[in-house]
Design an enzyme around this catalytic site. Sequence first.
Site, short mmCIF file in Angstrom:
data_model
loop_
_atom_site.label_atom_id
_atom_site.label_comp_id
_atom_site.label_asym_id
_atom_site.label_seq_id
_atom_site.Cartn_x
_atom_site.Cartn_y
_atom_site.Cartn_z
N ASP A 102 0.76 -1.24 0.00
CA ASP A 102 0.00 0.00 0.00
C ASP A 102 0.81 1.31 0.00
O ASP A 102 0.64 2.14 -0.88
CB ASP A 102 -0.96 0.00 1.19
CG ASP A 102 -1.81 -1.27 1.24
OD1 ASP A 102 -1.69 -2.12 0.34
OD2 ASP A 102 -2.58 -1.42 2.18
N GLU A 144 2.38 -9.41 11.44
CA GLU A 144 2.13 -9.01 10.06
C GLU A 144 3.45 -8.65 9.37
O GLU A 144 3.70 -9.03 8.23
CB GLU A 144 1.17 -7.82 10.10
CG GLU A 144 0.57 -7.40 8.80
CD GLU A 144 -0.36 -6.19 8.99
OE1 GLU A 144 -0.45 -5.66 10.13
OE2 GLU A 144 -0.98 -5.78 7.99
C1 2M8 Z 1 -3.02 -4.43 3.90
O1 2M8 Z 1 -3.92 -3.66 3.13
C2 2M8 Z 1 -5.25 -3.33 3.54
C3 2M8 Z 1 -5.97 -2.78 2.33
O2 2M8 Z 1 -6.04 -3.78 1.35
C4 2M8 Z 1 -5.31 -2.33 4.66
O3 2M8 Z 1 -4.27 -1.82 5.09
O4 2M8 Z 1 -6.42 -2.05 5.14
C5 2M8 Z 1 -1.87 -4.81 2.95
O5 2M8 Z 1 -0.79 -5.30 3.67
C6 2M8 Z 1 -2.36 -5.85 1.95
O6 2M8 Z 1 -1.31 -6.31 1.16
C7 2M8 Z 1 -3.04 -7.02 2.66
O7 2M8 Z 1 -3.60 -7.88 1.71
C8 2M8 Z 1 -4.11 -6.57 3.65
C9 2M8 Z 1 -4.66 -7.70 4.52
O8 2M8 Z 1 -3.61 -8.41 5.12
O9 2M8 Z 1 -3.60 -5.56 4.52
#
Ligand code: 2M8
Length: 442
Positions: free
Chosen positions: A176, A411
């Site tokens: 992101d 994470e």
């Molecule tokens: C993160 O992204 C989401 C939006 O898609 C967020 O921050 O709300 C990123 O690390 C993405 O790559 C990942 O798929 C998601 C869920 O783990 O979180």
Amino acid sequence: MPDVATPLVHAATDVLRANDRGERTVAAPRLYPHQWSWDAAFVAIGWGTVSVPRALDELRHLLRGQWATGMIPQIVFSAEPGYFPGPDRWRTQGLPTVPNDVQTSGICQPAVHSLAVWVIGEQARRNGGADAEAFDAFLADTFEAWFRWHAWLDDARGSHPSGLIEIHHPWESGMDNSPRWDAACARVRVGQMAPYVREDTKHVADVEQRPADADYDRYLWLVEQLVSVGYEDAAAREVIDFRVGDVFFTATHALSAAVLATMGDRLGRTAQARTLRGMAARARAAVAATADPETGHARDFDMRAEEWLRADTIGGFAALICGAEPDVYAALTSDLLGPDWCGHPRLANPLPPTTSPDSPAFVSRNYWRGPQWPVITWLFTWALRHHGHAEAAQTIATAGRNQLADGTFSEYYDAVTGAPLGSRNQSWTAAAALAWATDEES
Ligand code: 2M8
């Protein structure tokens, strides 16, 4: 189940079980209470080491959200609260291309799904018996769906002369707030939109680990732009402020389309397999053509400004995912392991940081701007091994497993201090631990 059920494997399995909601797995217990697209692929790989049928359910559930266009959406929403932006902000419901019994977001994420199908298929084959049968039935049922996903990417997102897969939102990259997008994001002009309250910052110990508020304004504004054209692909290419050829996404599409082609051949779908091989070849060539003449590292391309985006990030190693000429591949592998990247003296663990520690944009604890992400590490180890660099894969995998020995399944991890960051018990981190345990057996 891996033969040697180590404490790490037990603990990782417990994380997946705790995050299991039947046919889907939450990406993280509180921060991400829905099913994310590329998370689901990695999570399915993890489940495949525990239960092949459960792994297949994960992918089937994701496919319930597939659009009529072929797009697999970034999020398949559940009714669980606590995440923003939810369905009311995405406003996809009722659109002719969107499934009417499932709520989804309106963008996509990297195409690692057919890779997951491949890895689970290998596991099923090793297990034999009912698992092999269940996998064969699953592949016959879902081949068309994976094919349509790649065909949509190739058509709706692959028409730029560069051959790169274009993305219309930083969230589509999965990385992101990576410095890869800084220049393109700076060109986004945020307009009038409804106020909002972030949820993500309530779930982490320190907001410095998450994207900034200014990033979120852009993210939400880009959603408004997509809503304004009803998520129609051709119109989106015209109106969107952020239109970028994503080299890492392109590499995942190339790798996945290639392995799906092999599975298509086995199914007797030779014409579709040929089409997939064509897509993979085009995407691989597009990745190769992005190489920076000085460093040899891959670059993204800003299709709005019509210029290369230069950032020293993990995206530069995209060719390691999809494959490259042997000398190029060997040089990139040696760079990745060398003193500027995994071997950088500032790093707590010899693992790929998401941004080079020598880059002015590097922040060791901020999300995709420096920290190490175990799931990305795993993807590189799988690809290195797949492309014939087993020793390099093993070196990185060993360090990757050591990083997870803290048992938090975080994470991401601070690249300099090694501290766990973001969500704890993140599903795809647990999946990486499980996948590594099995990679060693195969
Ligand atoms: C993160 O992204 C989401 C939006 O898609 C967020 O921050 O709300 C990123 O690390 C993405 O790559 C990942 O798929 C998601 C869920 O783990 O979180």
